[in-house]
Design a protein around this motif. Sequence first.
Motif, short mmCIF file in Angstrom:
data_model
loop_
_atom_site.label_atom_id
_atom_site.label_comp_id
_atom_site.label_asym_id
_atom_site.label_seq_id
_atom_site.Cartn_x
_atom_site.Cartn_y
_atom_site.Cartn_z
N UNK A 1 25.36 7.96 38.98
CA UNK A 1 26.16 8.25 37.81
C UNK A 1 25.45 9.22 36.87
N UNK A 2 26.24 9.84 36.01
CA UNK A 2 25.71 10.73 35.00
C UNK A 2 25.31 9.90 33.78
N UNK A 3 24.13 10.16 33.25
CA UNK A 3 23.66 9.46 32.06
C UNK A 3 24.13 10.20 30.81
N UNK A 4 24.90 9.51 29.98
CA UNK A 4 25.37 10.06 28.72
C UNK A 4 24.83 9.19 27.59
N UNK A 5 23.91 9.74 26.80
CA UNK A 5 23.27 8.99 25.72
C UNK A 5 23.71 9.55 24.37
N UNK A 6 24.03 8.64 23.46
CA UNK A 6 24.46 9.02 22.11
C UNK A 6 23.54 8.35 21.10
N UNK A 7 22.76 9.16 20.39
CA UNK A 7 21.87 8.67 19.35
C UNK A 7 22.57 8.84 18.01
N UNK A 8 22.69 7.74 17.25
CA UNK A 8 23.53 7.78 16.06
C UNK A 8 23.05 6.81 14.99
N UNK A 9 23.63 6.92 13.80
CA UNK A 9 23.43 5.97 12.71
C UNK A 9 24.79 5.40 12.34
N UNK A 10 24.86 4.11 12.07
CA UNK A 10 26.15 3.44 11.98
C UNK A 10 27.02 3.87 10.81
N UNK A 11 26.43 4.31 9.70
CA UNK A 11 27.23 4.72 8.55
C UNK A 11 27.24 6.23 8.35
N UNK A 12 26.85 6.96 9.35
CA UNK A 12 26.94 8.42 9.31
C UNK A 12 28.37 8.81 9.67
N UNK A 13 29.04 9.54 8.80
CA UNK A 13 30.43 9.91 9.07
C UNK A 13 30.60 10.74 10.34
N UNK A 14 29.74 11.75 10.59
CA UNK A 14 29.89 12.49 11.85
C UNK A 14 29.72 11.58 13.08
N UNK A 15 28.81 10.62 12.98
CA UNK A 15 28.60 9.70 14.11
C UNK A 15 29.80 8.79 14.30
#
Length: 216
Positions: A49-63
């Motif tokens: 499978x292809x690895x798709x990783x999303x690094x984010x912050x929970x209250x960031x509007x763009x995230x």
Amino acid sequence: MVSPKLGIISVLRLVPFLFINNNKSDAASYYASGLHGGSAEVAPFASQKVNLSVYYASLSQPCATFIVKNLEEIFHSDLINIINLQLVPWANAYVNKTNQSIICQNGPDECELNSVETCALNVWNDVSKHYALIYCFEFLAIEGRHKNWKDCFSQLDLPKEPVLNCYTRGNGTEIGKKYINETAPLKSLPLVMVNDESIGKLHAMQPSFGNKFYKR
């Protein structure tokens, strides 16, 4: 069967359009269709499978916009069947070396939600479950109602005890310290990586939702 190469191409073709405002994928239609239904039209090689990783912050509007309005496309298009999706919260948080507490970019509420989301990610191996719950949290964050995150369990008919037990024991925060090591200060959020390669800066459009997804 879809080859790993074609899987990567599919993901790379999808990502540049993830922030396009697609009227067919509003929150109401997403909830109606559900994450658990539908046929698996794409049959992947399990170990390729292809690895798709999303690094984010929970209250960031763009995230939040990316997770709610855009990332769900991989479920509707059956791309999830050729993807290993990894969500990594706590981006741009840091550990206070004096007392080992975590400081979040958007304050204590973000730390709380990061911790709860971390627990969901680690309690449930089923990606559809923890994504659905995080989707709900981030939807509330977009609306400025993130303090109502406990409502998401009843909205989605998911058991809250495993996640809340993890959270109240502080396990989400401890795991979060490990995530922080993975998310050294980032110039822009979210950071999306395909097979460990960044796809570059993303420009989010503001989402346009109806009001049918959650009870008011």
